[in-house]
Design an enzyme around this catalytic site. Structure first.
Site, PDB file in Angstrom:
ATOM      1  N   GLY A  10      40.246   1.004 -12.033  1.00 21.86           N
ATOM      2  CA  GLY A  10      38.914   1.652 -11.720  1.00 21.86           C
ATOM      3  C   GLY A  10      38.015   0.652 -11.288  1.00 21.86           C
ATOM      4  O   GLY A  10      38.341  -0.542 -10.768  1.00 21.86           O
ATOM      5  N   LEU A  12      35.297  -0.798 -12.420  1.00 24.41           N
ATOM      6  CA  LEU A  12      35.082  -2.189 -13.265  1.00 24.41           C
ATOM      7  C   LEU A  12      36.325  -2.919 -13.375  1.00 24.41           C
ATOM      8  O   LEU A  12      36.317  -3.895 -13.378  1.00 24.41           O
ATOM      9  CB  LEU A  12      34.709  -1.755 -14.714  1.00 24.41           C
ATOM     10  CG  LEU A  12      34.395  -2.788 -15.605  1.00 24.41           C
ATOM     11  CD1 LEU A  12      33.529  -4.030 -15.488  1.00 24.41           C
ATOM     12  CD2 LEU A  12      34.048  -2.407 -17.164  1.00 24.41           C
ATOM     13  N   ASP A  34      49.630   5.482 -20.208  1.00 25.05           N
ATOM     14  CA  ASP A  34      48.602   6.677 -20.459  1.00 25.05           C
ATOM     15  C   ASP A  34      48.166   6.536 -21.838  1.00 25.05           C
ATOM     16  O   ASP A  34      48.956   6.509 -22.788  1.00 25.05           O
ATOM     17  CB  ASP A  34      49.364   8.140 -20.190  1.00 25.05           C
ATOM     18  CG  ASP A  34      48.291   9.235 -20.328  1.00 25.05           C
ATOM     19  OD1 ASP A  34      47.362   8.938 -20.953  1.00 25.05           O
ATOM     20  OD2 ASP A  34      48.505  10.259 -19.488  1.00 25.05           O
ATOM     21  N   ALA A  58      38.803   5.303 -18.628  1.00 21.52           N
ATOM     22  CA  ALA A  58      38.176   6.484 -19.258  1.00 21.52           C
ATOM     23  C   ALA A  58      38.156   7.524 -18.147  1.00 21.52           C
ATOM     24  O   ALA A  58      38.606   7.384 -17.031  1.00 21.52           O
ATOM     25  CB  ALA A  58      36.682   6.111 -19.412  1.00 21.52           C
ATOM     26  N   TYR A  59      38.009   8.802 -18.642  1.00 17.50           N
ATOM     27  CA  TYR A  59      37.897   9.988 -17.825  1.00 17.50           C
ATOM     28  C   TYR A  59      36.320   9.927 -17.641  1.00 17.50           C
ATOM     29  O   TYR A  59      35.650  10.251 -18.312  1.00 17.50           O
ATOM     30  CB  TYR A  59      38.149  11.326 -18.304  1.00 17.50           C
ATOM     31  CG  TYR A  59      37.958  12.493 -17.518  1.00 17.50           C
ATOM     32  CD1 TYR A  59      38.160  12.766 -16.159  1.00 17.50           C
ATOM     33  CD2 TYR A  59      37.793  13.729 -18.115  1.00 17.50           C
ATOM     34  CE1 TYR A  59      37.907  13.673 -15.576  1.00 17.50           C
ATOM     35  CE2 TYR A  59      37.504  14.875 -17.564  1.00 17.50           C
ATOM     36  CZ  TYR A  59      37.627  15.139 -16.123  1.00 17.50           C
ATOM     37  OH  TYR A  59      37.346  16.187 -15.416  1.00 17.50           O
ATOM     38  N   THR A  60      35.820   9.438 -16.139  1.00 20.16           N
ATOM     39  CA  THR A  60      34.401   9.208 -15.968  1.00 20.16           C
ATOM     40  C   THR A  60      33.693  10.177 -15.242  1.00 20.16           C
ATOM     41  O   THR A  60      32.256  10.065 -14.684  1.00 20.16           O
ATOM     42  CB  THR A  60      34.252   7.897 -15.268  1.00 20.16           C
ATOM     43  OG1 THR A  60      35.112   7.953 -13.962  1.00 20.16           O
ATOM     44  CG2 THR A  60      34.892   6.575 -16.184  1.00 20.16           C
ATOM     45  N   TYR A 123      30.792  14.268 -21.760  1.00 16.48           N
ATOM     46  CA  TYR A 123      31.065  12.741 -21.601  1.00 16.48           C
ATOM     47  C   TYR A 123      30.480  11.892 -22.678  1.00 16.48           C
ATOM     48  O   TYR A 123      31.391  11.101 -23.346  1.00 16.48           O
ATOM     49  CB  TYR A 123      30.788  12.480 -20.186  1.00 16.48           C
ATOM     50  CG  TYR A 123      30.871  11.030 -19.886  1.00 16.48           C
ATOM     51  CD1 TYR A 123      32.230  10.448 -19.728  1.00 16.48           C
ATOM     52  CD2 TYR A 123      29.762  10.178 -19.742  1.00 16.48           C
ATOM     53  CE1 TYR A 123      32.326   9.012 -19.392  1.00 16.48           C
ATOM     54  CE2 TYR A 123      29.992   8.788 -19.640  1.00 16.48           C
ATOM     55  CZ  TYR A 123      31.173   8.266 -19.289  1.00 16.48           C
ATOM     56  OH  TYR A 123      31.297   6.951 -19.102  1.00 16.48           O
ATOM     57  N   LYS A 127      32.464   9.613 -25.570  1.00 18.13           N
ATOM     58  CA  LYS A 127      32.224   8.201 -25.737  1.00 18.13           C
ATOM     59  C   LYS A 127      31.640   7.864 -27.270  1.00 18.13           C
ATOM     60  O   LYS A 127      32.178   6.822 -27.901  1.00 18.13           O
ATOM     61  CB  LYS A 127      31.627   7.564 -24.604  1.00 18.13           C
ATOM     62  CG  LYS A 127      32.086   7.848 -23.235  1.00 18.13           C
ATOM     63  CD  LYS A 127      33.474   7.027 -23.112  1.00 18.13           C
ATOM     64  CE  LYS A 127      33.009   5.759 -22.683  1.00 18.13           C
ATOM     65  NZ  LYS A 127      34.317   5.056 -22.060  1.00 18.13           N
TER      66      LYS A 127
HETATM   67  N1  LIG Z   1      30.777   4.448 -13.757  1.00 12.50           N
HETATM   68  C1  LIG Z   1      29.722   4.204 -14.819  1.00 12.50           C
HETATM   69  O1  LIG Z   1      28.528   4.561 -13.974  1.00 12.50           O
HETATM   70  C2  LIG Z   1      29.651   3.791 -15.959  1.00 12.50           C
HETATM   71  C3  LIG Z   1      28.427   3.934 -16.764  1.00 12.50           C
HETATM   72  C4  LIG Z   1      28.425   3.698 -17.860  1.00 12.50           C
HETATM   73  C5  LIG Z   1      29.667   3.434 -18.611  1.00 12.50           C
HETATM   74  N2  LIG Z   1      30.950   3.389 -18.004  1.00 12.50           N
HETATM   75  C6  LIG Z   1      32.279   2.987 -18.537  1.00 12.50           C
HETATM   76  O2  LIG Z   1      32.813   2.071 -18.014  1.00 12.50           O
HETATM   77  C7  LIG Z   1      34.140   1.878 -18.054  1.00 12.50           C
HETATM   78  C8  LIG Z   1      34.816   1.745 -16.603  1.00 12.50           C
HETATM   79  O3  LIG Z   1      34.290   2.877 -15.943  1.00 12.50           O
HETATM   80  P1  LIG Z   1      34.791   2.999 -14.282  1.00 12.50           P
HETATM   81  O4  LIG Z   1      33.551   3.572 -13.467  1.00 12.50           O
HETATM   82  O5  LIG Z   1      35.297   1.595 -13.825  1.00 12.50           O
HETATM   83  O6  LIG Z   1      36.104   3.830 -14.382  1.00 12.50           O
HETATM   84  P2  LIG Z   1      36.565   4.487 -13.033  1.00 12.50           P
HETATM   85  O7  LIG Z   1      36.547   3.764 -11.741  1.00 12.50           O
HETATM   86  O8  LIG Z   1      36.734   6.060 -13.115  1.00 12.50           O
HETATM   87  O9  LIG Z   1      38.338   4.055 -13.470  1.00 12.50           O
HETATM   88  C9  LIG Z   1      39.044   4.726 -14.686  1.00 12.50           C
HETATM   89  C10 LIG Z   1      40.283   3.922 -14.906  1.00 12.50           C
HETATM   90  O10 LIG Z   1      40.725   4.636 -16.111  1.00 12.50           O
HETATM   91  C11 LIG Z   1      42.038   4.671 -15.754  1.00 12.50           C
HETATM   92  N3  LIG Z   1      42.516   5.904 -16.532  1.00 12.50           N
HETATM   93  C12 LIG Z   1      41.874   7.147 -16.519  1.00 12.50           C
HETATM   94  N4  LIG Z   1      42.531   8.091 -17.334  1.00 12.50           N
HETATM   95  C13 LIG Z   1      43.632   7.403 -18.088  1.00 12.50           C
HETATM   96  C14 LIG Z   1      44.583   7.483 -18.929  1.00 12.50           C
HETATM   97  N5  LIG Z   1      44.752   8.870 -19.315  1.00 12.50           N
HETATM   98  N6  LIG Z   1      45.391   6.408 -19.401  1.00 12.50           N
HETATM   99  C15 LIG Z   1      45.179   5.205 -18.910  1.00 12.50           C
HETATM  100  N7  LIG Z   1      44.321   5.130 -17.892  1.00 12.50           N
HETATM  101  C16 LIG Z   1      43.364   6.144 -17.463  1.00 12.50           C
HETATM  102  C17 LIG Z   1      42.147   5.013 -14.406  1.00 12.50           C
HETATM  103  O11 LIG Z   1      43.466   4.670 -13.922  1.00 12.50           O
HETATM  104  P3  LIG Z   1      44.283   5.338 -12.794  1.00 12.50           P
HETATM  105  O12 LIG Z   1      43.625   4.517 -11.578  1.00 12.50           O
HETATM  106  O13 LIG Z   1      45.542   5.155 -12.860  1.00 12.50           O
HETATM  107  O14 LIG Z   1      43.678   6.919 -12.858  1.00 12.50           O
HETATM  108  C18 LIG Z   1      41.044   3.926 -13.983  1.00 12.50           C
HETATM  109  O15 LIG Z   1      42.012   2.738 -13.955  1.00 12.50           O
HETATM  110  C19 LIG Z   1      34.499   3.572 -18.638  1.00 12.50           C
HETATM  111  O16 LIG Z   1      34.564   3.312 -20.029  1.00 12.50           O
HETATM  112  C20 LIG Z   1      33.245   4.235 -18.459  1.00 12.50           C
HETATM  113  O17 LIG Z   1      33.130   5.054 -19.443  1.00 12.50           O
HETATM  114  C21 LIG Z   1      31.088   3.657 -16.535  1.00 12.50           C
END
Ligand SMILES: NC(=O)c1ccc[n+]([C@@H]2O[C@H](COP(=O)([O-])OP(=O)(O)OC[C@H]3O[C@@H](n4cnc5c(N)ncnc54)[C@H](OP(=O)(O)O)[C@@H]3O)[C@@H](O)[C@H]2O)c1
Length: 280
Positions: A10, A12, A34, A58-60, A123, A127
Protein backbone atom coordinates in the site's frame (compact mmCIF):
# COMPACT_ATOMS: atom_id res chain seq x y z
CA UNK A 1 14.94 -6.66 15.37
CA UNK A 2 12.59 -8.53 13.04
CA UNK A 3 9.52 -6.72 11.72
CA UNK A 4 6.58 -8.11 9.75
CA UNK A 5 4.54 -5.58 7.75
CA UNK A 6 0.99 -6.43 6.67
CA UNK A 7 -0.12 -4.10 3.87
CA UNK A 8 3.42 -3.69 2.49
CA UNK A 9 2.13 -3.01 -1.04
CA UNK A 10 0.00 0.00 0.00
CA UNK A 11 0.85 3.70 0.03
CA UNK A 12 2.25 3.59 3.56
CA UNK A 13 3.52 0.01 3.27
CA UNK A 14 5.79 0.87 0.35
CA UNK A 15 7.23 3.83 2.28
CA UNK A 16 7.76 1.58 5.32
CA UNK A 17 9.69 -0.98 3.27
CA UNK A 18 11.76 1.86 1.78
CA UNK A 19 12.54 3.45 5.16
CA UNK A 20 13.11 0.31 7.25
CA UNK A 21 16.74 -0.37 6.46
CA UNK A 22 18.22 -1.15 9.88
CA UNK A 23 16.12 -4.21 10.75
CA UNK A 24 15.07 -7.48 9.15
CA UNK A 25 11.73 -6.91 7.39
CA UNK A 26 9.13 -9.38 6.11
CA UNK A 27 6.81 -7.51 3.73
CA UNK A 28 3.37 -9.02 3.08
CA UNK A 29 0.63 -8.13 0.61
CA UNK A 30 -2.86 -9.69 0.65
CA UNK A 31 -1.41 -12.52 -1.44
CA UNK A 32 1.21 -13.24 1.25
CA UNK A 33 -1.53 -13.43 3.89
CA UNK A 34 -5.18 -12.41 3.71
CA UNK A 35 -5.78 -10.87 7.12
CA UNK A 36 -9.42 -12.01 7.03
CA UNK A 37 -8.15 -15.57 7.51
CA UNK A 38 -6.70 -16.27 10.99
CA UNK A 39 -4.92 -19.42 9.75
CA UNK A 40 -3.07 -17.49 7.03
CA UNK A 41 -2.13 -14.71 9.46
CA UNK A 42 -0.95 -17.13 12.18
CA UNK A 43 1.10 -19.13 9.67
CA UNK A 44 2.75 -15.94 8.34
CA UNK A 45 3.59 -14.77 11.86
CA UNK A 46 4.89 -18.21 12.92
CA UNK A 47 7.12 -18.27 9.83
CA UNK A 48 8.58 -14.78 10.33
CA UNK A 49 8.65 -14.73 14.19
CA UNK A 50 8.68 -10.91 14.38
CA UNK A 51 9.51 -8.75 17.38
CA UNK A 52 7.13 -6.15 15.91
CA UNK A 53 4.16 -6.45 13.58
CA UNK A 54 3.07 -3.30 11.74
CA UNK A 55 -0.51 -3.59 10.51
CA UNK A 56 -0.89 -1.17 7.60
CA UNK A 57 -3.29 -3.43 5.67
CA UNK A 58 -6.82 -2.09 5.37
CA UNK A 59 -9.77 -1.62 3.05
CA UNK A 60 -9.24 2.13 2.61
CA UNK A 61 -11.88 3.01 0.01
CA UNK A 62 -13.96 5.19 2.31
CA UNK A 63 -16.95 5.42 -0.07
CA UNK A 64 -16.63 1.76 -1.04
CA UNK A 65 -16.94 0.83 2.64
CA UNK A 66 -20.44 2.39 2.75
CA UNK A 67 -21.77 -0.09 0.17
CA UNK A 68 -19.50 -3.00 1.22
CA UNK A 69 -20.02 -2.93 4.97
CA UNK A 70 -19.27 -6.65 5.39
CA UNK A 71 -15.97 -6.39 3.56
CA UNK A 72 -15.05 -3.23 5.51
CA UNK A 73 -15.56 -4.98 8.86
CA UNK A 74 -14.02 -8.28 7.65
CA UNK A 75 -10.77 -6.56 6.66
CA UNK A 76 -10.53 -3.55 8.93
CA UNK A 77 -11.94 -5.03 12.13
CA UNK A 78 -11.84 -8.86 12.01
CA UNK A 79 -8.56 -8.69 10.07
CA UNK A 80 -7.03 -6.51 12.81
CA UNK A 81 -8.34 -8.88 15.49
CA UNK A 82 -6.76 -11.83 13.65
CA UNK A 83 -3.41 -10.05 13.51
CA UNK A 84 -3.65 -9.13 17.22
CA UNK A 85 -4.38 -12.82 18.09
CA UNK A 86 -1.40 -13.98 16.02
CA UNK A 87 0.79 -11.33 17.70
CA UNK A 88 -0.35 -12.56 21.11
CA UNK A 89 0.36 -16.22 20.19
CA UNK A 90 3.85 -15.33 19.01
CA UNK A 91 4.68 -12.80 21.75
CA UNK A 92 5.11 -10.02 19.13
CA UNK A 93 4.46 -6.33 19.72
CA UNK A 94 1.80 -4.78 17.44
CA UNK A 95 1.58 -1.32 15.89
CA UNK A 96 -1.84 -0.78 14.28
CA UNK A 97 -2.49 2.07 11.83
CA UNK A 98 -5.72 3.92 12.45
CA UNK A 99 -7.41 7.06 11.26
CA UNK A 100 -8.84 10.51 12.01
CA UNK A 101 -12.20 9.05 10.82
CA UNK A 102 -12.69 7.49 14.29
CA UNK A 103 -13.78 11.02 15.36
CA UNK A 104 -17.02 12.86 14.57
CA UNK A 105 -15.32 15.93 13.09
CA UNK A 106 -17.36 18.30 15.26
CA UNK A 107 -14.47 19.56 17.39
CA UNK A 108 -12.93 22.97 16.73
CA UNK A 109 -9.65 22.19 18.48
CA UNK A 110 -7.18 19.37 17.66
CA UNK A 111 -8.31 15.92 18.85
CA UNK A 112 -6.25 14.48 21.70
CA UNK A 113 -5.54 10.73 21.59
CA UNK A 114 -7.97 10.03 24.46
CA UNK A 115 -10.89 11.95 22.91
CA UNK A 116 -13.96 9.67 22.71
CA UNK A 117 -14.38 7.85 19.41
CA UNK A 118 -17.54 8.79 17.49
CA UNK A 119 -17.15 7.63 13.89
CA UNK A 120 -19.70 8.77 11.29
CA UNK A 121 -18.86 6.42 8.42
CA UNK A 122 -18.63 2.64 7.97
CA UNK A 123 -14.87 2.97 7.40
CA UNK A 124 -14.50 4.99 10.62
CA UNK A 125 -16.64 2.52 12.58
CA UNK A 126 -14.68 -0.48 11.28
CA UNK A 127 -11.40 1.12 12.38
CA UNK A 128 -12.79 2.36 15.73
CA UNK A 129 -14.15 -1.13 16.54
CA UNK A 130 -10.78 -2.61 15.59
CA UNK A 131 -9.02 -0.25 18.02
CA UNK A 132 -11.32 -1.29 20.87
CA UNK A 133 -10.99 -5.02 20.16
CA UNK A 134 -7.24 -5.16 19.66
CA UNK A 135 -6.72 -3.17 22.88
CA UNK A 136 -8.68 -5.91 24.68
CA UNK A 137 -6.42 -8.62 23.21
CA UNK A 138 -3.15 -6.68 23.54
CA UNK A 139 -3.54 -3.85 26.09
CA UNK A 140 0.03 -2.68 25.45
CA UNK A 141 -0.23 -2.48 21.67
CA UNK A 142 0.54 0.77 19.86
CA UNK A 143 -2.16 2.48 17.78
CA UNK A 144 -0.91 5.22 15.45
CA UNK A 145 -3.71 7.35 14.01
CA UNK A 146 -2.90 9.38 10.95
CA UNK A 147 -4.76 11.49 8.37
CA UNK A 148 -4.81 12.69 4.75
CA UNK A 149 -2.01 10.33 3.68
CA UNK A 150 -0.16 11.14 0.47
CA UNK A 151 2.93 9.82 -1.28
CA UNK A 152 4.31 8.57 -4.56
CA UNK A 153 3.41 4.93 -3.86
CA UNK A 154 -0.28 5.12 -4.78
CA UNK A 155 -3.50 7.04 -5.36
CA UNK A 156 -3.67 10.18 -3.24
CA UNK A 157 -5.06 13.73 -3.27
CA UNK A 158 -1.97 15.55 -4.68
CA UNK A 159 -1.71 12.98 -7.48
CA UNK A 160 -5.39 13.48 -8.36
CA UNK A 161 -5.08 17.28 -8.34
CA UNK A 162 -1.95 17.22 -10.52
CA UNK A 163 -3.61 14.91 -13.05
CA UNK A 164 -6.74 17.10 -13.17
CA UNK A 165 -4.65 20.28 -13.39
CA UNK A 166 -2.88 18.93 -16.47
CA UNK A 167 -6.17 19.12 -18.42
CA UNK A 168 -8.29 21.74 -16.67
CA UNK A 169 -8.12 25.48 -16.25
CA UNK A 170 -10.03 25.39 -12.98
CA UNK A 171 -10.83 22.85 -10.30
CA UNK A 172 -13.41 23.21 -7.49
CA UNK A 173 -12.19 21.96 -4.11
CA UNK A 174 -13.99 21.95 -0.75
CA UNK A 175 -12.95 24.51 1.82
CA UNK A 176 -15.14 23.29 4.69
CA UNK A 177 -13.07 20.26 5.73
CA UNK A 178 -9.88 20.82 7.71
CA UNK A 179 -7.15 18.31 8.54
CA UNK A 180 -3.43 17.59 8.44
CA UNK A 181 -1.87 16.14 5.28
CA UNK A 182 0.69 13.44 6.06
CA UNK A 183 3.53 12.37 3.76
CA UNK A 184 3.95 8.59 3.82
CA UNK A 185 7.79 8.64 4.18
CA UNK A 186 7.52 10.97 7.23
CA UNK A 187 4.94 8.70 8.82
CA UNK A 188 7.05 5.64 8.00
CA UNK A 189 10.12 7.17 9.72
CA UNK A 190 8.01 7.95 12.81
CA UNK A 191 6.72 4.34 12.89
CA UNK A 192 10.26 2.94 12.74
CA UNK A 193 11.19 5.23 15.66
CA UNK A 194 8.10 4.24 17.66
CA UNK A 195 8.95 0.54 17.32
CA UNK A 196 12.55 1.22 18.38
CA UNK A 197 11.24 3.19 21.38
CA UNK A 198 9.00 0.22 22.25
CA UNK A 199 6.00 2.59 22.19
CA UNK A 200 2.54 1.67 23.45
CA UNK A 201 -0.85 3.36 23.67
CA UNK A 202 -2.73 5.56 21.22
CA UNK A 203 -0.65 8.13 19.33
CA UNK A 204 -1.46 10.75 16.71
CA UNK A 205 1.11 11.01 13.91
CA UNK A 206 0.62 13.54 11.12
CA UNK A 207 2.71 16.26 9.50
CA UNK A 208 2.49 19.49 11.49
CA UNK A 209 0.06 22.28 10.66
CA UNK A 210 -3.37 21.97 9.10
CA UNK A 211 -5.31 23.21 6.10
CA UNK A 212 -8.50 22.74 4.13
CA UNK A 213 -8.55 20.59 1.00
CA UNK A 214 -8.88 23.87 -0.94
CA UNK A 215 -5.71 25.27 0.66
CA UNK A 216 -3.92 21.96 0.08
CA UNK A 217 -4.93 21.93 -3.60
CA UNK A 218 -3.71 25.50 -4.06
CA UNK A 219 -0.36 24.65 -2.50
CA UNK A 220 -0.06 21.59 -4.78
CA UNK A 221 -0.78 23.54 -7.97
CA UNK A 222 1.46 26.46 -6.95
CA UNK A 223 4.25 24.13 -5.83
CA UNK A 224 4.15 22.36 -9.20
CA UNK A 225 4.27 25.72 -11.02
CA UNK A 226 0.90 25.19 -12.73
CA UNK A 227 -1.54 27.92 -13.72
CA UNK A 228 -4.81 26.06 -12.94
CA UNK A 229 -7.20 28.09 -10.78
CA UNK A 230 -8.43 26.36 -7.63
CA UNK A 231 -11.92 27.56 -6.66
CA UNK A 232 -13.32 27.10 -3.15
CA UNK A 233 -16.56 25.15 -2.83
CA UNK A 234 -18.49 23.38 -0.07
CA UNK A 235 -19.18 19.73 0.77
CA UNK A 236 -22.90 20.04 -0.05
CA UNK A 237 -21.89 20.49 -3.71
CA UNK A 238 -19.83 17.28 -3.58
CA UNK A 239 -22.15 14.79 -1.91
CA UNK A 240 -20.39 11.44 -1.52
CA UNK A 241 -21.54 8.15 0.04
CA UNK A 242 -19.37 8.52 3.17
CA UNK A 243 -19.58 11.54 5.46
CA UNK A 244 -16.20 13.24 5.85
CA UNK A 245 -15.18 14.85 9.17
CA UNK A 246 -15.41 18.66 8.94
CA UNK A 247 -12.46 18.99 11.28
CA UNK A 248 -10.06 16.17 11.97
CA UNK A 249 -6.84 17.84 13.06
CA UNK A 250 -5.00 15.45 15.41
CA UNK A 251 -3.08 16.91 18.34
CA UNK A 252 0.67 16.08 18.26
CA UNK A 253 0.93 15.85 22.07
CA UNK A 254 0.84 12.03 22.19
CA UNK A 255 3.77 11.59 19.76
CA UNK A 256 5.75 14.40 21.39
CA UNK A 257 5.92 12.22 24.53
CA UNK A 258 8.29 10.03 22.50
CA UNK A 259 10.25 13.02 21.17
CA UNK A 260 9.03 12.33 17.62
CA UNK A 261 9.15 15.41 15.41
CA UNK A 262 7.36 15.73 12.07
CA UNK A 263 8.00 18.24 9.25
CA UNK A 264 5.32 20.77 8.31
CA UNK A 265 2.85 19.61 5.66
CA UNK A 266 4.19 22.37 3.38
CA UNK A 267 7.77 20.97 3.56
CA UNK A 268 6.39 17.46 3.14
CA UNK A 269 4.49 18.55 0.01
CA UNK A 270 7.66 20.07 -1.43
CA UNK A 271 9.49 16.76 -0.87
CA UNK A 272 6.62 14.88 -2.53
CA UNK A 273 6.71 17.18 -5.57
CA UNK A 274 10.51 16.76 -5.83
CA UNK A 275 10.22 12.96 -5.54
CA UNK A 276 7.46 12.89 -8.16
CA UNK A 277 9.12 15.21 -10.66
CA UNK A 278 11.41 12.71 -12.47
CA UNK A 279 8.56 10.31 -13.30
CA UNK A 280 5.87 12.88 -14.20
N1 LIG B 1 -4.88 6.73 2.98
C1 LIG B 1 -5.21 7.60 3.94
O1 LIG B 1 -5.50 8.78 3.69
C2 LIG B 1 -5.24 7.14 5.38
C3 LIG B 1 -5.61 8.08 6.36
C4 LIG B 1 -5.64 7.68 7.69
C5 LIG B 1 -5.29 6.37 8.02
N2 LIG B 1 -4.96 5.48 7.06
C6 LIG B 1 -4.61 4.11 7.47
O2 LIG B 1 -3.24 3.89 7.14
C7 LIG B 1 -3.05 2.53 6.77
C8 LIG B 1 -2.36 2.46 5.41
O3 LIG B 1 -3.21 3.04 4.43
P1 LIG B 1 -2.79 3.10 2.89
O4 LIG B 1 -3.42 4.33 2.32
O5 LIG B 1 -1.32 2.89 2.77
O6 LIG B 1 -3.56 1.83 2.32
P2 LIG B 1 -3.63 1.36 0.79
O7 LIG B 1 -2.67 2.10 -0.07
O8 LIG B 1 -5.07 1.30 0.39
O9 LIG B 1 -3.07 -0.15 0.88
C9 LIG B 1 -3.82 -1.14 1.49
C10 LIG B 1 -2.91 -2.31 1.80
O10 LIG B 1 -3.72 -3.27 2.50
C11 LIG B 1 -3.57 -4.53 1.87
N3 LIG B 1 -4.80 -5.30 2.04
C12 LIG B 1 -6.07 -4.95 1.68
N4 LIG B 1 -6.92 -5.94 1.99
C13 LIG B 1 -6.18 -6.93 2.57
C14 LIG B 1 -6.48 -8.21 3.10
N5 LIG B 1 -7.72 -8.69 3.11
N6 LIG B 1 -5.46 -8.95 3.61
C15 LIG B 1 -4.19 -8.47 3.61
N7 LIG B 1 -3.84 -7.28 3.12
C16 LIG B 1 -4.82 -6.50 2.61
C17 LIG B 1 -3.28 -4.23 0.40
O11 LIG B 1 -2.65 -5.35 -0.17
P3 LIG B 1 -2.80 -5.69 -1.76
O12 LIG B 1 -1.87 -4.74 -2.46
O13 LIG B 1 -2.34 -7.09 -1.86
O14 LIG B 1 -4.25 -5.48 -2.11
C18 LIG B 1 -2.35 -3.02 0.56
O15 LIG B 1 -1.04 -3.45 0.83
C19 LIG B 1 -4.42 1.87 6.83
O16 LIG B 1 -4.59 1.25 8.07
C20 LIG B 1 -5.40 3.04 6.74
O17 LIG B 1 -6.62 2.74 7.38
C21 LIG B 1 -4.90 5.84 5.74
Amino acid sequence: MHVTIFGATGLLGKALVQEWKQDQVTALSSKGADIRDLNQVSAAVRRSRPDWIVLAAAYTDVDGCESNRELAFAVNCQGAVNVARAAEENGSRLLFLSTDYVFDGLSTTPYEADHPRAPRSVYGRSKADAEVQILQILPSCCIARTSWLFGIGGKCFPDTILKLAANRQQIDVVEDQRGSPTHAPDLARAIVQLCHYNASGILHVTNTGDCTWYEFARAIVNGAGLKTTIRPTTSDKFVRPAERPKFSVLSPRSRERYGITMPSWQDALQNYLLARAPSS
